[in-house]
Motif scaffolding. Structure first.
Motif: not given
Lengths: 257, 504, 633, 303
Positions: C498, C494, C491, C371, C364-367, C360
């Protein structure tokens, strides 16, 4: 594009507006009636001619006709010397109990739909939306074609929120067509097991209800029908789309008082 | 081999009993003699003493001839035999059935696998085990579809060997629908039970199979029906052809998600099958054909209604058919998809539509005519590209041809005699003893062959049913090679083969 | 035998403690420090301090993992174990030393020691012929890289008369930058794995034992980046052409490598290519930063440098996690072939969950932290599109497209690795019998995941702590960072919320379904009664649709006797594929093949004995030192 | 605030309008506007069957996918009405949220060990990868046009003036419409109606989901659709119109959007699977056209 619009206009609305009030042609063989009058003594013409042994004679020599086995060939009506048996064009023959499928002498009214036999969660869950998974358990394809026709432009079952889906996981019940061959029985079980609760079982067509013309075959495995509660029986060979739609609508719209 | 023709009743004694070796060379010689010959049926049954009696029927499309040869296998003798399939692939399915039902081991059979899995199969295998062809190496993935398909369709299992989206090979396993029809046919039954059974072989070919069945029975009864009855049956058969073809065109449009086409054509099928409802009370024509008679005749009022229905249907059908075959997004899906070459069609012995769309002219109505077809006024179309487009477009051509032909038949019906048949007064009679009849009818899928054999008392001892699907399923398998797996639904639908006709 | 490795770990830990103790004040104050031991000078400036922290974390995580990873290798002789342990410590020390050297000659010597110790580490399973071949190829290619560095040293010394780093500044001020930068970039870029110099990496990293692969992929290749950063530090003036050049190499590297990762069936090979892809991302960021610096756009420059530095740390962390989880899988199943794995999530859930988190992050995916750095790269490219003339807009437009293509392709690569290799049903017996590894084998990954989570939630603190490093690249960065901080704080919040939202919805779901009946059953397979693990996408076929789009950049050779028309009933067939790294095949393979041929003729050198290889290593280290000093003088 | 309310509200009707349009176009009565909602409610109440091959990922993924879409909606402004969440460069966050949802759904599909779902996952991953550039190029273009990098500010300051800019907006709307079609697996890339395992993208991924999770997935789909509706309607919200006027405009735009989707799905066939990448590439090239128009508009590129 213009061509398409022309076709669309020409096509117009094709849908039967009210599926509960259609008159089928007189010749259509729907619900049979048996008059309550004495037979010609010793006459067994109808019993002899019936290809699926749907007609039986009780001890008191009254006859009854099992819609669950009847293939609606109409030969018994022809064979009867007194026109005691006749087929009407009434297509609303689907019902919630096996017992209601037995037509007895003097039964001239519509097929009884026993509201008490309908499980109460059915209306609660499926009143406005019902997805079904069909299992063709050795059907001859006429039932399947008619079930497909239920969804076409003419019958448009989708407007009631009733649809056939691909995956039993998405379904609320299974519709079995065909006599359930030995080779399909395991798949049929798997399919039923894959449907999340609560779930319903509908038998569509004479083959599914009793085995129909295949009753005597050695290649059937009908334990499923005995093991599970059946929520709806749809008789016919094949059942008319209207029979099926009306039956299902009655099933999901019946609220027990 | 004994030469005869469609619906000829031949005495069993006229067919010489060959040794298997002679049988093999004779059949191969006959096949070699003419390219237009193919196997229409090859079946066996147990004699009362336990011996196996096998018949092989070949057809020659160029001369309207049928050929039959037979051999006996003693119950105690060897069951290991060299196969015909090793030389002509088209025999594979028949030899597999013989192996499955009677334990005949064909030693050099290239594809000796179960077919229908009857409960007492000689190979002892159950439906759970099928020796699928597989591509080894662990890098190919398989996709198994069925027996319960996404749509409301009959059961069969399709096993794809795939590299990504591309299909390397497709193998089709059937047998789920096996209901024991051939056994029920010879089970002590009334003629009505057998007829209803024939109606239930394949619901989409009710008229075709029932006609083939009643023709066989009528022939064995040495009786005929009147010209009018014959014409009515031919009209019913063409109506069935139109209804299914239109339904399939609709389904093909649905599979490529062309909603307008699918909706309009789907709605057009309704008046066709509803006409059956007006004619005989059942939307599939069940209860129409009976031995020696039609239960309801096409009255002048119905004839007018039919003309009207056809006119109306044509008016609505032409624009959508034209639009559909001009729409680039639809054509892009159909053209060059699922090609079966003429060579392949020939190898597998394809019949009917499947053959005609791959460049083989096979139409029983023209090559082995019976009754009404002797007038030779029915038109047969042949296309050569062998792709989904050919099979789709052939449907359109055949719908047109059927409409034309129904109009011709209606004309003939007006003047046809209603009382020149010999079975009118007493429709059911004794069957000829120790006889055999081969009854061929060109259903919408292709040649339907019912072969009946009676014993010395005139009792039916064997009734073999051959649906065209028996040959054509292999065409579907071949059509997928090198194609995208997502094109499978349209390839499948373009053939629309019968599962129950195959499984019986 | 593990005793020696535990001992090594302790020595490394001490080294780490010492070096971090030196470095942290530098990071905090931004003041350089230096320590001299005779002629050897260890200098620590913010960039070095940053590298020291990165190296220490990566190596320690690797060594702690190594202690338990090495357990199955108890049969190794004491000698071999000792060499391995010593090489590990040497690698650690030499990597630290490389960052502390301030002249090209001592850097080259440390560089050679680093290469040689990693060469010995790759040779750990030298009893396998394949490993020996790979190690030899690594050995040769490393010296091609060393040769370029040597060349650069000579150019530097030849032009300026000095080989100190300060001389670089002098050189750049007087001469065209590329004359020095090109050989340096080739030398350092070879270590980092820029195209077309990456060819050793996908072989060497998987061949090494997993704790070493993590260190090599996570840490050692960053030394290549360090070298490039170090030389850029001395650049002046408008270097925008150079920026575009680096950026272009980065784009090509990133895209090519991730495509290679997609088609690989070997899990560790896939991870190795993903490392190359991340080097590509770093190249893109460096290019953007150089561009930004050149056109005096502090926003782009700051965003770029921040992205470079953060991503170096981030990549180190998740690459260690991924390689170590892959190591756990290898220990449990003895295969790295994805086509032979599957179904591991139900058998070793803790290991695989960690792998999924790592994946993940690397996508580069959140969280997660990946990322954060990708976010900065996107931000830099959007700023680049926005703020400058058409030329820079279009350059950054390509960057933007590349970034999202790499992002999407990485998702394909890692969903393939997880989906095929770890989820679903096991494809082979070993995979069926895989069991969870001990807690000690999972501990380093969990620590790394912990750090990753912290970095994802408080990115502003991470950036603040490296602000001194950023400042050394972009003097005006403080102003930009000050305005960037609120965004980074948002960020972080966030990212945290998330996760919070998912937890809340999960709780609601639990409440809502408390009365609903839940059953378990087999996957819906259309009612088919014989389940078969072959009814799953394989690694090869999952990649197939992508491959068809991008051939001939990626060539997959399929081997199967084709089915012809008349083959109605086909006979048995086998289908296998092999993937060709087109660049490797056309550039490095012919000379390597030649050398291999020569070595076979001189079989006396190619003994397969560990001692001989160690001898070679020493000979080469001395040779390089001598040649360098001679060349310079 | 308004946008999330609008999204949730319109998501209830969105699929309904699409299906009504399709019903009318095929000459049938068809299901009511609220049928989709009824389906979801039924599923949320129902029990479930979980595959014995699957792990916790199968249970977790629908929730993650749902959350990502809801959170993505929180970033959407409504004309000059600010969104709930906003910070610099949040266009990136928006796209990556959707990517996270896709990632989890792909893993969920692979978790079931079914070849169909593998197929769907494979297609989803590929198309997702291909469609992303189109989105980013558009986002980047608008960042260049407005000089801002958050969705909030971009839509606030997107003053459209010349004819060229309207043309550009039209292209952008077209691309967003098609992105919405791809992201939500509609024609011509995917066909939600055929119910055939082998030909679908989205429907095969969820072949094994049931009960609450399936309901949540269906809800996610319709919310995501409505989200693109609000995104598109943002192009048609001039700043001088009062709020109620904007709401009306947005509702009309979304209704038109749904009708257009319905019509698009009625009068053409879907693509051959292998033609889809090509189709999606076309979207990217149109987006690139928008980008160059922006360069000209901002006088960066002088021809």
């Amino acid at each position: 594009m213009f061509e398409s619009i022309k076709i669309w206009k020409q096509q117009g609305g094709q849908t039967i507006p009210d599926v509960t009030a259609v008159t089928l042609p007189e010749i259509f063989r729907g619900r049979p009636t048996i008059k309550a009058e004495a037979c010609v003594s010793g006459c067994t013409a109808c019993i002899d001619v019936c290809p699926v042994a749907a007609i039986t004679q009780s001890a008191s020599s009254t006859i009854s006709l099992d819609l669950g086995a009847c293939v609606f060939c109409g030969e018994c009506a022809d064979a009867c010397p007194t026109e005691k048996i006749a087929f009407t064009n009434d297509y609303k023959t689907a019902t919630s109990t096996r017992e209601a499928l037995i037509m007895r002498e003097g039964d001239v009214g519509p097929v009884v739909f026993d509201a008490d036999a309908v499980r109460k969660e059915i209306a609660a869950y499926f009143g406005g939306s019902l997805k079904l998974r069909q299992v063709s358990a050795a059907g001859c394809n006429s039932c399947e074609l008619e079930l497909n026709a239920c969804g076409n432009v003419n019958f448009d079952m989708g407007r009631f929120g009733i649809e056939f889906v691909a995956s039993p996981r998405h379904a609320d019940g299974i519709v079995i067509t065909g006599p359930i061959s030995l080779n399909m029985s395991a798949a049929n079980d798997i399919c039923y097991d894959a449907v999340p609760d609560p779930r319903i079982v509908i038998l569509s067509g004479a083959c599914a209800i009793t085995g129909g013309i295949f009753q005597r075959s050695t290649e059937l495995q009908r334990a499923f029908v005995e093991r599970h509660h059946i929520d709806l029986y749809v008789p016919g060979c094949p059942p008319h789309p209207l029979t099926f739609i009306n039956g299902v609508l009655q099933l999901i719209r019946t609220r027990k008082s | 081999m004994l030469s005869f023709s469609n619906l000829d009743v031949i005495s069993l004694d006229a067919i010489p009993v060959l040794s298997y070796g002679t049988f093999l060379t004779t059949v191969l010689d006959h096949m070699k003699a003419n390219d237009a010959r193919h196997c229409v049926n090859y079946m066996g049954y147990r004699l009362p003493n336990g011996d196996l009696e096998c018949f092989c029927v070949l057809a020659d499309d160029s001369t309207s001839q049928l050929f039959v040869a037979r051999y006996h296998l003693a119950a105690s003798g060897t069951m290991a035999l060299p196969s015909l399939s090793a030389h002509y692939r088209a025999f594979h399915i028949f030899e597999r059935v013989l192996w499955e039902n009677h334990g005949v081991q064909f030693t050099d059979h290239p594809w000796l696998k179960p077919v229908r899995y009857p409960h007492d199969a000689a190979h002892g295998a159950t439906i759970d085990s099928y020796p699928f062809f597989r591509i080894e190496g662990g890098e190919v993935h398989e996709v198994g579809v069925g027996p319960i398909h996404a749509g409301v369709i009959k059961p069969g299992h399709f096993r794809f060997q795939c590299t990504g989206e591309d299909v390397v090979h497709l193998e089709i396993k059937l047998g789920y629908q096996h209901r024991g029809i051939e056994r029920l046919m010879v089970h002590p039954s009334t003629m009505l039970q057998r007829t209803v059974l024939a109606e239930s072989i394949a619901g989409d070919t009710t008229i075709g199979h029932t006609w083939a069945f009643v023709n066989a029975m009528q022939a064995l009864m040495r009786g005929t029906v009147s010209d009018a009855v014959e014409i009515e049956r031919a009209i019913a058969l063409e109506l069935e052809r139109i209804a299914i073809h239109i339904g399939d065109l609709s389904a093909l449009n649905l599979d490529v998600a062309y909603q307008l086409g699918s909706a309009v054509l789907g709605a057009l099928r309704t008046p066709m099958i509803n006409f059956f409802q007006w004619w005989c009370g059942n939307r599939f024509g069940k209860g129409l054909l009976r031995v020696g008679q039609n239960r309801s005749s096409l009255t002048p009022a119905l004839q007018d209604q039919l003309v009207e229905t056809l006119d109306d249907m044509e008016r609505r059908y032409r624009p959508i058919a034209d639009t559909m075959f001009e729409l680039p997004s639809v054509l892009a899906r159909f053209e060059r998809t699922g090609i079966v070459t003429t060579e392949q069609a020939h190898i597998i012995g394809a019949v009917g539509m499947a053959a005609r769309s791959s460049g083989l002219r096979r139409d029983v109505r023209r090559s082995h005519p019976h009754g009404v077809y002797r007038a030779e006024d029915v038109q047969t179309h042949v296309l050569h590209s062998g792709d989904v487009m050919a099979r789709t477009y052939l449907r359109k051509l055949e719908i047109d041809a059927s409409i034309t032909y129904i109009r011709i038949l209606l004309d003939r019906l007006r003047t046809a005699s209603r009382d020149n048949g010999t079975l009118e007064d007493r429709p059911v009679r004794e069957l000829a003893p120790r006889s055999m009849v081969v009854s061929m009818v060109e259903g919408w899928r292709g040649e339907l062959v019912h072969t009946s054999i009676t014993d010395e008392h005139g009792a039916l001892v064997h009734h073999s049913v051959k649906d065209p699907s028996m040959h054509n399923w292999f065409a579907l398998a071949l059509s997928l090679r090198g194609n995208e797996i997502s094109d499978f639904p349209i390839c499948n639908k373009s053939y629309d083969l019968s599962y129950c006709g195959h499984d019986l | 035998m593990r005793i020696s490795f535990i001992l090594a770990t302790m020595i490394s830990a001490a080294m780490a403690a010492l070096s971090i103790a030196w470095s942290v004040p530098v990071l905090v104050n931004g003041q350089a420090a230096s320590f001299a031991y005779g002629p050897l000078v260890f200098a620590i400036d913010p960039l070095t301090a940053f590298m020291v922290v990165l190296i220490n974390i990566g190596v320690l995580l690797g060594m702690v993992y190594g202690i338990s990873y090495l357990r199955p290798y108890a049969s190794k002789s004491f000698m071999e174990a000792l060499v391995h342990a010593v090489a590990m410590v040497t690698l650690h020390g030499s990597m630290l030393a490389v960052t502390m050297m301030r002249d090209m000659v001592s850097l080259l010597i440390m560089w050679e020691i680093m290469s040689m110790s990693s060469f010995l580490l790759v040779l750990f399973e030298g009893e396998k012929a394949r490993t020996r071949r790979v190690a030899l190829s690594y050995f040769i290619q490393m010296h091609i890289g060393a040769f370029f560095l040597l060349l650069a040293t000579m150019v530097l010394a030849g032009q300026t008369g000095s080989y100190t780093f300060e001389a670089m500044g002098l050189f750049y001020a007087q001469k065209p930058a590329w004359m020095l930068f090109l050989p340096l970039f080739l030398g350092f870029g070879m270590k980092a794995g820029f195209l077309p110099l990456h060819t050793w990496l996908p072989h060497a990293h998987p061949a090494a034992p997993s704790h070493v692969s993590g260190v090599m992929s996570g840490v050692m290749i960053k030394l290549g980046i360090y070298g490039i950063l170090r030389t850029i530090l001395f650049m002046h003036g408008d270097q925008s052409m150079l920026g575009v050049a680096i950026l272009s190499v980065g784009i090509i590297t990133g895209l090519y490598a991730i495509l290679q990762a997609i088609v690989r069936n070997d899990l560790k090979r896939l991870l190795a290519y993903s490392s190359v892809e991340n080097i590509g991302l770093l190249g893109i960021s460096i290019g953007m930063a150089v561009l930004g610096t050149s056109i005096h756009n502090d926003v782009i420059a700051t965003l770029g440098w921040t992205a470079v530095l953060l991503h170096m740390v981030h990549h180190m962390l998740f690459k260690v996690v991924l390689f170590q989880s892959a190591g756990n899988i290898y220990v449990a199943t003895h295969t790295r072939n994805l086509n032979e794995l599957g179904g591991l999530m139900r058998r070793m859930p803790k290991t695989i969950t960690v792998f999924v988190l790592g994946a993940l992050a690397i996508c580069g995916l959140p969280p997660l932290n990946g990322f954060v750095s990708e976010f900065l790269m996107y931000a830099a490219s959007i700023e680049g599109m926005k703020n400058s003339g058409a030329y820079f807009s279009i350059v950054n437009f390509f960057v933007l497209i590349t970034l999202c293509l790499i992002g999407g392709l990485a998702i394909i690569a890692f969903t393939k690795a997880i989906g095929v290799g770890m989820l679903g049903e096991p494809r082979t017996e070993p995979a069926r019998h895989a069991t969870e590894r001990s807690w000690f084998m999972r501990l380093p990954q969990q620590i790394a995941i912990g750090i990753m989570i912290v970095m994802a939630i408080v990115p502003q603190l991470m950036i603040a702590s490296i602000s001194a490093v950023i400042r050394s690249f972009s003097p005006n960065s403080d102003i930009v960072l000050a305005s960037l901080m609120p965004t980074m704080t948002s960020l972080g919040i966030f990212n945290a919320s998330l996760v919070g939202a998912v937890v809340v919805v999960l709780a609601l779901r639990k409440i809502a379904t408390r009365n609903a009946q839940r059953r378990e059953g087999p996957t819906w397979g259309c009612g088919f009664t014989e389940a078969d693990a072959r009814l799953q996408y394989t690694s090869t076929t999952y990649a197939d649709s992508t491959v068809q789009l991008i051939s001939p950049v990626v060539r997959v050779h399929a081997h199967m006797h084709a089915l012809n028309d008349a083959d109605v009933f086909p006979h048995a067939r086998t289908y296998t594929t092999d993937v060709v790294d087109v660049i490797e095949e056309s550039t490095i393979q012919p000379p390597i093949a030649g050398i291999n041929y020569a070595l076979r003729r001189l079989a006396v050198f190619h003994t397969g004995s560990m001692r001989t290889y160690i001898l070679y290593a020493f000979v080469f280290i001395i040779a390089i030192a001598v040649v360098t000093i001679m060349g310079v003088i | 605030m308004i946008s999330i309310a609008l999204i949730l509200l319109s998501s209830v009707f969105f699929i309904g309008i699409v299906n009504r349009t399709k019903s009318i176009a095929s000459g049938r009565i068809g299901p009511g506007l609220l049928q989709h909602l009824k389906d979801i409610v039924r599923l949320l109440k129902k029990g479930s069957v979980t595959s014995t091959s699957s792990s916790f990922i199968f249970q977790l993924a629908p929730t993650i996918s749902f959350v990502t879409v809801i959170v993505a909606c929180l970033f959407l402004p409504f004309g000059d009405q600010p969104s709930i969440l906003s910070f610099q460069y949040d266009v990136v966050v928006f796209a990556y949220l959707l990517a996270l949802g896709r990632f989890s759904m792909i893993l969920m599909a692979m978790d079931t060990a079914s070849p169909f779902e593998g197929m769907g996952a494979n297609r989803e991953a590929l198309y997702g990868m291909l469609v992303e550039p189109a989105f980013f190029v558009l986002a980047g273009s608008f960042a260049v046009l407005t000089g801002h990098t958050s969705l909030n500010e971009i839509f606030r300051d997107m003053h459209l003036g010349s004819g060229v800019s309207y043309l550009m907006a039209a292209f952008a709307v077209y691309v967003f419409l098609q992105i919405a079609m791809v992201e939500n697996s509609r024609l011509p890339v995917d066909d939600p109606k055929t119910h055939l395992e082998l030909t679908m993208v989205h429907e095969v991924i969820i072949l094994d989901n049931s009960g609450f999770d399936l309901g949540m997935i269906l809800a996610t789909t319709s919310i995501r659709f409505a989200m693109f509706g609000v995104l598109i309607s943002n192009f048609a919200l001039p700043p001088m119109v009062p709020l109620w006027g904007k709401i009306i405009i947005a509702i009309v735009v979304m209704a038109v959007f749904a009708v257009v989707v319905g019509l698009l799905e009625s009068f053409r066939a879907r693509n051959r699977m292998k033609r889809n990448p090509q189709f999606i590439f076309t979207l990217t090239s149109i987006a690139i056209l928008v980008f160059f128009t922006v360069l000209i508009l901002t006088n960066k590129l002088v021809l």
